[in-house]
Design a protein around this motif. Structure first.
Motif, mmCIF file in Angstrom:
data_model
loop_
_atom_site.group_PDB
_atom_site.id
_atom_site.type_symbol
_atom_site.label_atom_id
_atom_site.label_comp_id
_atom_site.label_asym_id
_atom_site.label_seq_id
_atom_site.Cartn_x
_atom_site.Cartn_y
_atom_site.Cartn_z
ATOM 1 N N HIS A 229 4.966 -2.125 5.594
ATOM 2 C CA HIS A 229 3.491 -2.510 5.625
ATOM 3 C C HIS A 229 3.713 -3.834 4.889
ATOM 4 N N VAL A 230 4.476 -4.695 5.408
ATOM 5 C CA VAL A 230 4.625 -5.791 4.715
ATOM 6 C C VAL A 230 3.348 -7.051 5.183
ATOM 7 N N GLU A 231 2.884 -6.664 6.645
ATOM 8 C CA GLU A 231 1.874 -7.145 7.082
ATOM 9 C C GLU A 231 0.376 -6.971 6.325
ATOM 10 N N GLU A 232 0.452 -6.178 5.312
ATOM 11 C CA GLU A 232 -0.886 -5.832 4.556
ATOM 12 C C GLU A 232 -0.867 -6.469 3.006
ATOM 13 N N MET A 233 0.550 -6.976 2.736
ATOM 14 C CA MET A 233 0.650 -7.686 1.375
ATOM 15 C C MET A 233 -0.248 -9.039 1.457
ATOM 16 N N PRO A 234 -1.210 -9.178 0.403
ATOM 17 C CA PRO A 234 -1.834 -10.676 0.677
ATOM 18 C C PRO A 234 -0.967 -11.782 0.334
ATOM 19 N N ALA A 235 0.140 -11.854 -0.569
ATOM 20 C CA ALA A 235 0.828 -12.738 -0.875
ATOM 21 C C ALA A 235 1.736 -13.160 0.468
ATOM 22 N N GLU A 236 2.329 -12.094 1.225
ATOM 23 C CA GLU A 236 3.039 -12.112 2.414
ATOM 24 C C GLU A 236 2.149 -12.921 3.353
ATOM 25 N N ILE A 237 0.820 -12.397 3.552
ATOM 26 C CA ILE A 237 0.047 -13.023 4.697
ATOM 27 C C ILE A 237 -0.187 -14.517 4.473
ATOM 28 N N MET A 238 -0.202 -14.857 3.227
ATOM 29 C CA MET A 238 -0.422 -16.369 3.163
ATOM 30 C C MET A 238 0.711 -16.948 3.043
ATOM 31 N N ALA A 239 1.799 -16.621 2.859
ATOM 32 C CA ALA A 239 3.036 -17.219 3.002
ATOM 33 C C ALA A 239 3.571 -17.529 4.466
ATOM 34 N N SER B 104 -11.482 -12.135 -11.786
ATOM 35 C CA SER B 104 -11.021 -11.027 -12.524
ATOM 36 C C SER B 104 -10.248 -10.201 -12.007
ATOM 37 N N LEU B 105 -10.393 -10.272 -10.678
ATOM 38 C CA LEU B 105 -9.595 -9.259 -9.692
ATOM 39 C C LEU B 105 -8.537 -9.812 -9.043
ATOM 40 N N GLU B 106 -7.461 -8.780 -8.632
ATOM 41 C CA GLU B 106 -6.337 -9.452 -7.863
ATOM 42 C C GLU B 106 -6.257 -8.513 -6.685
ATOM 43 N N LEU B 107 -5.971 -9.260 -5.473
ATOM 44 C CA LEU B 107 -5.987 -8.547 -4.208
ATOM 45 C C LEU B 107 -4.614 -7.804 -4.237
ATOM 46 N N ILE B 108 -4.745 -6.472 -3.739
ATOM 47 C CA ILE B 108 -3.520 -5.576 -3.711
ATOM 48 C C ILE B 108 -3.276 -5.273 -2.193
ATOM 49 N N HIS B 109 -4.480 -5.051 -1.275
ATOM 50 C CA HIS B 109 -4.172 -4.803 0.153
ATOM 51 C C HIS B 109 -4.972 -5.783 0.733
ATOM 52 N N THR B 110 -4.570 -6.188 2.089
ATOM 53 C CA THR B 110 -5.466 -6.575 3.231
ATOM 54 C C THR B 110 -5.075 -5.959 4.381
#
Length: 424
Positions: free
Chosen positions: A395-405, A134-140
Motif C-alpha cells: 500500500h505504498v500508494e496510500e502513504m502521504p509522503a510517498e505520494i508527494m515524493a 496539529s494533525l499529521e496525515l497517515i493515509h490518503t
C-alpha cells in the motif's frame, strides 16, 4: 486500488511494531514470492509498560519494552538478518488518536489517457485539504473514481478523459501523540518508515478479498481501545475508535468481585462469557479476596455474577461503535458483515452478543496472509501487527509522503508552484 498495488521485491525484509495498551509485539517478515506473500522470520511479544488507553504516558517504560520486544524478534531472525540490526519499522497508530474524513477532488486530464501520475496528482491535491497543523496525515486512500460523467470506475488508468474526479479518505493523527510514539521508537535506535491505523491493519490481515470488495466492518477490541474500520468496494472508507476495551472489563470484574486486577484477568479468561446461560447460576467459581490469604477464606460466587459484570461493558462497547457508525452517515451503505479481532474478541459468546447489538453477521478474524507464523501469535490478538506488514508491502500508494515524493506536475505552472512550495 486493489489490483494496482505496488508489490515490494521478493526477498524484501520488513518489520512491524504494534505498541498496545497490554502488549507490544514485533514481527519481522520477508517477501517470498511475486504476490507479496510474507514469511515470518522473527517474532517478539512483551507485556506493555508506560501505555494507557492507547496513549504513551511513560516514555522510559515504553522505550524499555520496545527494545526488549525488537531484540527478541531480531534474535529469532538472526540467521536471515546475519548480524545486521533492525533499522526501520512500520508502526501502528491507536484509533483514539486518528480522524477520518472524506474529500472529493478533480483534476484536468485534457483528453489524454489517465496515468498513474494523474491519480497521484489528485491524491496530492486532496492532501492539501488537511489544513489543521496539529494533525499529521497517515493515509490518503482513493475510494471512488469518476471519469468525466462515468461513475463506478475501479481503475481509471489508461482511460481517455477530460476530467478525473476522485473521492479520497484522508486519515490524520494527533501530532502530539504521534511525536511521543516516534520519540520512544527513535530512542530505541529505530526509524519509522510508515504509520498505519490499527483497525485498518487488522482488516488487511484478516479479511478475505470478497469481504473487502463487498463490504465489511472490522472491530478491533484491544485492551484500552476498541477501533473499527469500514471497508467498501475494495478500500477502507472510514475509521474511528472508542476509548473502551478489554482492560475496562477486567477493572469492572476487579471492582465487582473485590479481587486483584491480575486475578480478575485470570477469571475473565478462564470463566468469562459475554452471554448468560441457564447453567451459570449453578456453577460456582472461586474468587481470591483482595488482600487476604485465599487459602484461609475461600470465596465462591456463581458464574452468573461474573457474566453479569462482563456483558454490560461489552454491550456498551458495541453500542458506542454502532452510534459512531450512525453519526458518520455510512449506516445505509455499509455491509451487514462484521469481523472481530483483538485480544478481547476471544471472550466466549462475544460473537453472539455483537451480532445481537449491531444486527450484523459476525465472525472472528485472525491473520490469514502470512506463512511461518508460530501458533502462539497466530490468533486475533496479533491481527494488527500482521496487517502492518501487508500495508508496508502493498500500500505504498496510500502513504502521504510517498505520494508527494513521486508525483510530477503536469504543467509549467504546476511545476513553478511546486518549486515555490519546496524552496520558500
Amino acid at each position: 486500488m486493489s489490483h494496482e498495488r505496488t508489490i515490494r521485491p521478493k526477498g524484501s525484509l520488513f518489520a512491524a511494531l504494534d505498541i498496545g495498551t497490554s502488549k507490544t509485539a514485533c514481527f519481522i517478515g520477508r517477501i517470498v514470492d511475486d504476490k507479496g506473500t510474507f514469511e515470518i522470520i522473527g517474532v517478539g511479544n512483551k507485556s506493555s509498560a508506560g501505555v494507557k488507553n492507547g496513549a504513551i504516558v511513560d516514555l522510559d517504560a515504553a522505550e524499555g519494552v520496545i527494545r526488549q520486544t525488537v531484540h527478541a524478534a531480531e534474535n529469532m531472525a538472526a540467521d536471515v538478518m546475519r548480524g545486521y540490526p533492525l533499522r526501520d519499522v512500520i508502526a501502528n497508530v491507536s484509533g483514539v488518536h486518528v480522524r477520518s474524513f472524506g474529500h472529493s477532488v478533480k483534476v484536468e486530464i485534457g483528453g489524454h489517457d489517465i496515468t498513474q501520475n494523474d491519480v497521484r496528482r489528485a491524491l496530492a491535491k486532496a492532501q492539501q485539504k488537511e489544513s489543521d497543523e496539529s494533525l499529521e496525515l497517515i493515509h490518503t486512500i482513493p475510494t471512488f473514481f469518476r471519469v468525466d460523467e462515468q461513475d463506478g470506475v475501479r481503475d481509471p488508468r489508461g482511460m481517455y478523459a477530460n476530467n478525473l474526479k476522485v473521492d479520497v479518505n484522508l486519515v490524520s493523527g494527533e501530532g502530539a501523540a504521534l511525536r511521543n510514539m516516534a520519540s520512544c521508537i527513535e530512542r530505541s535506535h529505530l526509524d519509522i518508515s510508515a504509520l498505519c491505523t490499527g483497525a485498518y491493519a487488522a482488516g488487511l490481515s484478516s479479511l478475505v478479498d470478497d469481504e473487502v470488495d463487498l463490504g465489511c466492518t472490522v472491530i478491533d477490541i484491544g485492551a484500552g481501545v476498541t477501533s473499527f474500520a469500514v471497508f467498501h468496494s475494495g478500500f477502507m472508507i472510514y475509521c474511528d475508535a472508542v476509548p473502551i476495551g478489554g482492560q475496562h472489563v477486567t477493572n469492572d470484574i476487579a471492582r465487582g468481585l473485590t479481587t486483584s486486577k491480575a486475578d480478575a484477568e485470570r477469571l475473565k479468561i478462564l470463566y468469562g462469557c459475554a452471554v448468560a446461560s441457564q447453567m451459570d447460576e449453578g456453577e460456582m467459581i472461586e474468587v481470591p479476596r483482595l488482600g487476604e490469604d485465599e487459602r484461609e477464606k475461600p470465596n465462591h460466587v456463581p458464574r452468573s455474577f461474573l457474566v453479569g459484570i462482563i456483558q454490560p461493558r461489552l454491550e456498551e462497547i458495541f453500542e458506542h461503535v454502532r452510534a459512531k457508525i450512525k453519526d458518520s452517515g455510512l449506516e445505509k451503505v455499509i455491509s451487514r458483515r462484521v469481523v472481530l479481532t483483538g485480544g478481547s474478541s476471544q471472550i466466549i459468546g462475544i460473537r453472539d452478543l455483537s451480532g445481537h447489538v449491531l444486527d450484523k453477521q459476525v465472525r472472528l478474524g485472525k491473520p490469514i496472509r502470512l506463512t511461518g507464523l508460530p501458533d502462539a501469535v497466530s490468533g486475533p490478538a496479533f491481527a494488527t501487527v500482521a496487517g502492518l506488514l501487508t500495508y508496508a508491502a502493498e500500500h505504498v500508494e496510500e502513504m502521504p509522503a510517498e505520494i508527494m515524493a513521486r508525483v510530477r506536475p503536469e504543467s509549467l505552472v504546476e511545476r513553478a508552484k511546486l518549486w515555490l512550495r519546496e524552496n520558500w
